[in-house]
Write a protein that holds these residues in place. Structure first.
Motif, PDB file in Angstrom:
ATOM      1  N   UNK A  89      43.232  40.904  41.416  1.00  0.00           N
ATOM      2  CA  UNK A  89      42.907  41.082  42.826  1.00  0.00           C
ATOM      3  C   UNK A  89      41.830  40.097  43.243  1.00  0.00           C
ATOM      4  N   UNK A  90      42.031  38.832  42.933  1.00  0.00           N
ATOM      5  CA  UNK A  90      41.010  37.802  43.085  1.00  0.00           C
ATOM      6  C   UNK A  90      40.590  37.551  44.540  1.00  0.00           C
ATOM      7  N   UNK A  91      41.468  37.754  45.511  1.00  0.00           N
ATOM      8  CA  UNK A  91      41.154  37.405  46.906  1.00  0.00           C
ATOM      9  C   UNK A  91      39.942  38.184  47.400  1.00  0.00           C
ATOM     10  N   UNK A  92      39.064  37.542  48.097  1.00  0.00           N
ATOM     11  CA  UNK A  92      39.021  36.150  48.545  1.00  0.00           C
ATOM     12  C   UNK A  92      38.410  35.182  47.528  1.00  0.00           C
ATOM     13  N   UNK A  93      37.917  35.684  46.403  1.00  0.00           N
ATOM     14  CA  UNK A  93      37.441  34.806  45.337  1.00  0.00           C
ATOM     15  C   UNK A  93      35.957  34.892  45.028  1.00  0.00           C
ATOM     16  N   UNK A  94      35.257  35.846  45.596  1.00  0.00           N
ATOM     17  CA  UNK A  94      33.814  35.970  45.367  1.00  0.00           C
ATOM     18  C   UNK A  94      33.450  36.192  43.913  1.00  0.00           C
ATOM     19  N   UNK A  95      34.207  37.046  43.224  1.00  0.00           N
ATOM     20  CA  UNK A  95      33.888  37.322  41.816  1.00  0.00           C
ATOM     21  C   UNK A  95      34.200  36.110  40.950  1.00  0.00           C
ATOM     22  N   UNK A 106      37.139  29.224  31.522  1.00  0.00           N
ATOM     23  CA  UNK A 106      38.508  29.677  31.269  1.00  0.00           C
ATOM     24  C   UNK A 106      38.724  30.984  32.040  1.00  0.00           C
ATOM     25  N   UNK A 107      39.237  30.855  33.270  1.00  0.00           N
ATOM     26  CA  UNK A 107      39.408  32.017  34.125  1.00  0.00           C
ATOM     27  C   UNK A 107      40.715  31.900  34.902  1.00  0.00           C
ATOM     28  N   UNK A 108      41.446  33.016  34.932  1.00  0.00           N
ATOM     29  CA  UNK A 108      42.709  33.091  35.656  1.00  0.00           C
ATOM     30  C   UNK A 108      42.622  34.271  36.605  1.00  0.00           C
ATOM     31  N   UNK A 109      43.015  34.055  37.865  1.00  0.00           N
ATOM     32  CA  UNK A 109      43.010  35.117  38.860  1.00  0.00           C
ATOM     33  C   UNK A 109      44.396  35.332  39.429  1.00  0.00           C
ATOM     34  N   UNK A 110      44.662  36.557  39.861  1.00  0.00           N
ATOM     35  CA  UNK A 110      45.957  36.895  40.438  1.00  0.00           C
ATOM     36  C   UNK A 110      45.723  37.789  41.655  1.00  0.00           C
ATOM     37  N   UNK A 111      46.511  37.560  42.703  1.00  0.00           N
ATOM     38  CA  UNK A 111      46.441  38.397  43.890  1.00  0.00           C
ATOM     39  C   UNK A 111      47.744  38.267  44.667  1.00  0.00           C
ATOM     40  N   UNK A 112      48.013  39.284  45.473  1.00  0.00           N
ATOM     41  CA  UNK A 112      49.167  39.240  46.362  1.00  0.00           C
ATOM     42  C   UNK A 112      48.958  38.243  47.502  1.00  0.00           C
ATOM     43  N   UNK A 118      39.518  27.500  43.377  1.00  0.00           N
ATOM     44  CA  UNK A 118      38.129  27.531  42.896  1.00  0.00           C
ATOM     45  C   UNK A 118      38.158  26.848  41.535  1.00  0.00           C
ATOM     46  N   UNK A 119      37.714  25.618  41.489  1.00  0.00           N
ATOM     47  CA  UNK A 119      37.771  24.865  40.239  1.00  0.00           C
ATOM     48  C   UNK A 119      36.737  25.415  39.260  1.00  0.00           C
ATOM     49  N   UNK A 120      37.036  25.606  38.009  1.00  0.00           N
ATOM     50  CA  UNK A 120      38.218  25.294  37.221  1.00  0.00           C
ATOM     51  C   UNK A 120      39.195  26.469  37.081  1.00  0.00           C
ATOM     52  N   UNK A 121      39.017  27.503  37.877  1.00  0.00           N
ATOM     53  CA  UNK A 121      39.877  28.688  37.758  1.00  0.00           C
ATOM     54  C   UNK A 121      41.317  28.362  38.149  1.00  0.00           C
ATOM     55  N   UNK A 122      42.233  29.063  37.499  1.00  0.00           N
ATOM     56  CA  UNK A 122      43.644  28.979  37.858  1.00  0.00           C
ATOM     57  C   UNK A 122      43.976  30.264  38.611  1.00  0.00           C
ATOM     58  N   UNK A 123      44.580  30.131  39.785  1.00  0.00           N
ATOM     59  CA  UNK A 123      44.866  31.297  40.613  1.00  0.00           C
ATOM     60  C   UNK A 123      46.349  31.315  40.946  1.00  0.00           C
ATOM     61  N   UNK A 124      46.967  32.481  40.723  1.00  0.00           N
ATOM     62  CA  UNK A 124      48.386  32.609  41.057  1.00  0.00           C
ATOM     63  C   UNK A 124      48.569  33.717  42.086  1.00  0.00           C
TER      64      UNK A 124
END
Length: 176
Positions: A89-95, A106-112, A118-124
């Motif tokens: 539930x990464x949106x909007x990305x504050x955490x 090394x961070x991966x986020x997912x949200x609807x 947000x570099x270097x995070x990967x967000x799907x």
């Protein structure tokens, strides 16, 4: 009379948008209700005048929730360089911003919802309850996570027991 000049004032290149370090000065009033319900109008008024929201805007955070994670991490020391993190539930990305700020690479986020990078995070953009999501996140992360962050909340209906069950359901799915 002395010949001393007053100290030079510090000048900001670009002032913060929407707040200062201390938050807003006087409360802002909404100009019109624009067909809003009274409860919606009250929520919007609280949001506009929230000092943490103003502070987050002043510091460049995407949401006031960044301060929740900062406080947790200051107490528990969860975020360290070299760990793997999943943000559900990464949106909007504050955490995710706070995790990157604290050295997590090394961070991966997912949200609807779509989320700005947000570099270097990967967000799907995906439903984390989809059975294919968990293995995909672990694959993108390069192994199992050390920390799973989540500031999700389901859509509420106003019935306490139903809302509680929905929240617990998200927690159970996130743990799996």
């Amino acid at each position: 009379m002395t010949d001393e000049l007053p100290p030079a004032r510090k000048r900001m290149v670009k002032p913060p948008m929407g707040g200062t370090e201390e938050g807003r000065g006087k409360p802002a009033r909404l100009k019109t209700a624009k067909m809003r319900t009274p409860s919606s109008q009250a929520w919007l008024s609280r949001q506009v005048n929230d000092p943490f929201a103003a502070k987050a805007r002043a510091h460049g955070y995407r949401s006031r929730a960044a301060y929740k994670l900062t406080e947790l991490d200051d107490r528990l020391h969860l975020l360290k360089p070299g760990i793997r993190v999943i943000d559900l539930g990464v949106a909007p990305g504050g955490w995710t911003q706070v995790a990157v700020e604290r050295g997590v690479t090394s961070i991966v986020g997912v949200d609807l919802l779509p989320v700005d990078p947000i570099s270097p995070a990967q967000i799907i953009e995906m439903d984390f309850t989809d059975p294919a999501c968990g293995p995909l996140l672990i694959q993108m992360l390069g192994g199992p996570p050390d920390v799973v962050l989540s500031d999700m909340a389901p859509n509420t209906v106003g019935h306490r027991k139903t809302d509680h069950l929905r929240i617990m359901g998200l927690i159970e799915i996130g743990v799996d």
